[in-house]
Each structure stands twice: as C-alpha cells, then as structure tokens.
Scaffold this active site. Structure first.
Site: not given
Ligand code: G2I
Length: 471
Positions: A218, A175, A285, A254, A283
């Site tokens: 990515n 990103e 969804d 997404h 990714e």
């Molecule tokens: O945002 C969706 C995805 C976009 N592309 C990059 C990916 O790495 C990203 O994944 C998401 C995860 O699915 C989430 O699970 O990235 C988020 C963070 O930018 C993740 O969220 C974070 C929460 O914001 C935190 O509060 C939490 O501690 O997940 C963390 C672990 O559960």
C-alpha cells in the site's frame, strides 16, 4: 464462519466475537440501540442500491470507510457507517504502536472493538497495517538487525493470527518507497537494517500466518504513472515472477489541488492489475467542495469500476470533521452527516440512485437541504457551544409553494437533554422531540424561518434532525 477469534494477545476469552461485543458495551447499549433503530428505518424501505455499500456490492465491489474506535459511540457516526458502508479499515487501531506498544506485549482492545462492530453489521474488515515506518514504537527502531528481523516476523505472525480468517485484505507493507523521482526505497529501520529483502520477507511471513487473507502493498503518490509507482510496479512484477506471495496493491488516493486525481489513474490501476494482482483504492479523500469535488469522486469511482480487478474502495473517514485533513473537507459527509454533492456523485457512479425515497438526508434528497421537490426542508447548525452543552438552530425553508405550518423531529443521544426551545412548540417522546411551528408557520414559497433550542448534558453527538413536514 469466521467468528471465532484466536486467543493471542492480551484479550482473553473465546466465543463468538459478537457475543463479546454485547457484553463489552454494557451501559452504552440503550444509546446504540436507539441509533441503530433510527438508522434502520430508512433502510427497510430503501432500494438496494440507495447506499454506497449496496451499490458497490451490485458491482461486485466493497465500499469501505476508515473508522476510529473512539467515534463508534456517537450515534450519527455509527448510523452513517452502518447504513452506507460494507467494509471497515481501522484508521489507527491496528498499527504497530497500538497493538504491540512493548515488545511481545500485544493489546488488541480497540482494534477488536472495530472488528466486532464490523462483524455485528455483516461488514468486511481491511487490515492496516503490519510493517510501516510511522506509528512505530521506539523499541522497534532501537533493535539491531537480528532482533529487528525476528520482531518484524513475530509482529506479523501474532497480529495476523489474532485476526486469522477475519480480515479480507492486509496492508502487509505500507509506504516503503521514497517520494520524488528516485524510485528508491524510503529510509526506515526495516530498510536500513534489513535491506530491500524486508518486503519480501514480510509477505512470506504474512502468507504463512493467514493463507486466506489477500496480501497488499500500500502506498501514496503512486496513483498515476510516475517514478514512484514505476518502482512499486517493478517490485510487484519481480514478486510475481519469483513467486513471492502478493495479491494486491493499495492506492491510497489522497488528493488535493497540489496532488490532483491523475489523468492516467485508470490506466495506472490497469497496468498493475495486468501483473496479476488485485488493486484497491485504500484511503480515498479529495480536498475541495461542491461540484468540483463531486466530479473528482465520480471519476475515481468510475476508474475503479473500469478495472475488473479493482475490488473495492475505502474512503479515509466518514464526516469531514474527523478527517486527518479536516480543513480540506475531503470526505463524503459534512460535519452534521449530511450527504455532500460528492456523495451523490460517488453513488451515481456506482450505479446507485441518490435521493430515492427512503434515502433521506442529502442535498436534493426528500426533506434534506436543498430538496427541490419537498414542501419544506430543515437544515441544522450548531449556533453556540460550551463545555457542557450547545444551542442548536434549525432553519425551515418552504418549497415552491407556500405552507401554513411545519414540524420537525430532533433526536438527542442520552444524557443530552433539551432545556429550552424558542420560536417553536415542542413535545417529547423519549429522546425524540417534535417541534411544531407557532406564530411562524406561514411561509411564502421559498421563505425561511428558524427555531432554536438549548441542550445540556454534552456536546456530542450532535442532534439528528429529521425531514421537515409541512401542513
Ligand atoms: O496520514 C494519512 C494516512 C496516510 N497513509 C497511512 C495512514 O495510516 C495514514 O493515516 C493517518 C491517520 O488518519 C491519522 O489519524 O495516520 C496518521 C499518523 O501517521 C494518524 O494521525 C495520528 C496522529 O498523528 C496522532 O497524533 C494521533 O495520536 O492519529 C493518532 C491517533 O488519533
């Protein structure tokens, strides 16, 4: 082959990764073995292309899921993962804040847990992600340019060395471009202090650290032809022309009503592939439900298959309830791990056969919700839940003929225990409870009844409810 992990980071000890997994699980083994054994049953009789992973493999692709380490102990989560997928991306566990929370101090525990699980099941692993502006610890943003450059290169080198030979593709940079029409790079500590060249430097460092891993750029909102994807395209073309090591481009994919699957999705994947890189859907969804969502999933899968260099698809989670966008129900399995119409569409697009015998659990599958051919079907829901337990409800529906009795198996994960059952007659064998009809066995064609039960000892995982058997 590639089972010996390097000893960098805080994780000590050598030896095969799988051996360490068994030792690490200790007391949890019984529960996991039960789940694994249950999951293995349908697979032994299933045709090879009755799962996403098997069907994709027949097309020379992988079909993966983003996985969170803290869900691996949930029996149905692990069973669904192990049955359906042949590649795993750690959802958060390999990000900078997880593996290097303090400068030079690496913690690979949760990421290792995922890699060990994958290897134990013969799945591949995608690495996500090395250089990203988000989930970046504060100490990184506080560094000056010289320190930042060496911290970035050290981070890439340490993490890739730890997993050397164990990751099929790495998201080296994630990103780095702005949304919108500018085509500019996104502001980040790396961009702001090191300039455009940080991306190239990251890829060169990555190639040196693990020459056998595919190195990917990515991003999201690059799925169709637009200003942002044009900017990435120009960068990749430049890298290829100058010999900067890049092997693949990840398209996060997404999608939701405001950001639908673009009509030029396949064409966009193809134009990148034509630059001489692999493309991967990293990714996926798609928010929505029912047939509309299913159609979108089918279209995405078909687009990948139509591009020779589209080497695999990863969905960003397994059941809807654990999605980062759970309210949009964007995944292939519902909260109870039933296959959604989107699952059947994805599997069909891969050339697999939804609903074959030995492939239970999905809408239209034998004994699954809505199966048109079953003598009866069983559908589970959680009726009430409190801190230490829940009331489960199973709806029994007769098929196109009347039935005179029914039975259903309900499997619980220890330490959960059933403390009462109503509208059904239970017998137990280990953690499997068989519930048979009592006064409510006679159902007219299409008619329904239900039984309920109270469970103490925790609320997750939910029970596994088997197919309905009529008598
Ligand atoms: O945002 C969706 C995805 C976009 N592309 C990059 C990916 O790495 C990203 O994944 C998401 C995860 O699915 C989430 O699970 O990235 C988020 C963070 O930018 C993740 O969220 C974070 C929460 O914001 C935190 O509060 C939490 O501690 O997940 C963390 C672990 O559960």
């Amino acid at each position: 082959m590639r089972m010996i992990r390097k000893r960098s980071g805080t994780r000590g000890g050598g030896g095969p990764a799988r051996g360490r997994l068994r030792a690490a699980l200790g007391g949890a083994t019984t529960v996991l073995l039960t789940a694994t054994a249950l999951a293995a049953l349908p697979q032994t009789t299933a045709h090879a292309a009755d799962t996403l992973g098997a069907a994709a493999a027949e097309k020379g692709r992988y079909f993966g899921a983003a996985v969170a380490a803290n869900h691996l102990g949930e029996a149905q989560y692990a069973a669904t993962l192990d049955r359906e997928f042949n590649s795993i991306t750690p959802e958060n566990e390999m990000k900078w804040d997880a593996v290097e929370p303090n400068r030079g101090s690496f913690s690979f525990g949760r990421a290792d847990q995922i890699v060990d699980h994958a290897q134990g099941k013969g799945m591949k692993v995608r690495g996500h992600t090395l250089v990203w502006h988000s989930q970046l610890p504060g100490w990184v943003s506080g560094l000056g340019a010289t320190d930042l450059r060496s911290a970035m290169n050290n981070h890439i080198t340490q993490v890739m060395t730890h997993y050397k030979g164990e990751i099929h593709s790495w998201d080296v940079v994630n990103e780095a471009f702005q949304d919108g029409g500018s085509g500019a790079r996104r502001s980040s500590p790396f961009q702001d202090k090191l300039g455009d060249g940080f991306i190239e430097e990251a890829f060169r460092t990555a190639r040196a650290a693990d020459p056998n891993a595919k190195l990917c750029y990515n991003d999201y909102n690059t799925d169709g032809v637009n200003a942002k994807s044009n900017a990435v395209y120009t960068m990749v073309r430049d890298f290829k022309s100058r010999g900067v090591p890049i092997d693949c481009v990840g398209f996060q994919s997404h999608f939701n009503p405001n950001s639908p699957v673009p009509s030029d999705y396949r064409a966009n994947l193809q134009r990148f592939a034509d630059l001489g890189v692999d493309v991967q859907i990293t990714e996926l969804d798609i928010e929505g439900s029912g047939q509309a969502q299913a159609t979108n999933y089918g279209n995405v899968v078909r687009a990948c298959l139509a591009v020779t260099r589209c080497t695999g698809i990863t969905v960003w989670g397994i059941p809807d309830k654990y999605s980062w966008r759970s309210s949009g129900t964007p995944l292939l399995f519902d909260d109870n791990y039933n296959k959604k119409p989107a699952y059947d569409a994805a599997l069909s697009a891969l050339g697999g056969t939804p609903g074959d015998p030995g492939d239970p659990g999905g809408p239209g599958d034998p004994g699954g919700p809505g199966d048109p051919t079953a003598a009866c079907t069983a559908t589970y829901s959680t009726a009430e839940q409190w801190s230490g337990g829940y009331n489960g409800k199973v709806m029994i529906t007769a098929g196109s003929s009347p039935i005179t009795g029914w039975s259903v198996d309900v499997t619980l994960a220890s330490p959960q225990q059933v403390v009462s059952v109503w509208n059904g007659s239970p017998t137990s064998n280990g953690n499997v409870m068989t519930v048979r009809s009592t006064w409510n066995g006679s159902l007219a064609a299409g008619a329904s009844t239900s039984f309920g039960f109270t469970v103490n000892g925790g609320t997750t995982p939910p029970p596994q409810v088997g197919a309905c058997t009529a008598s």
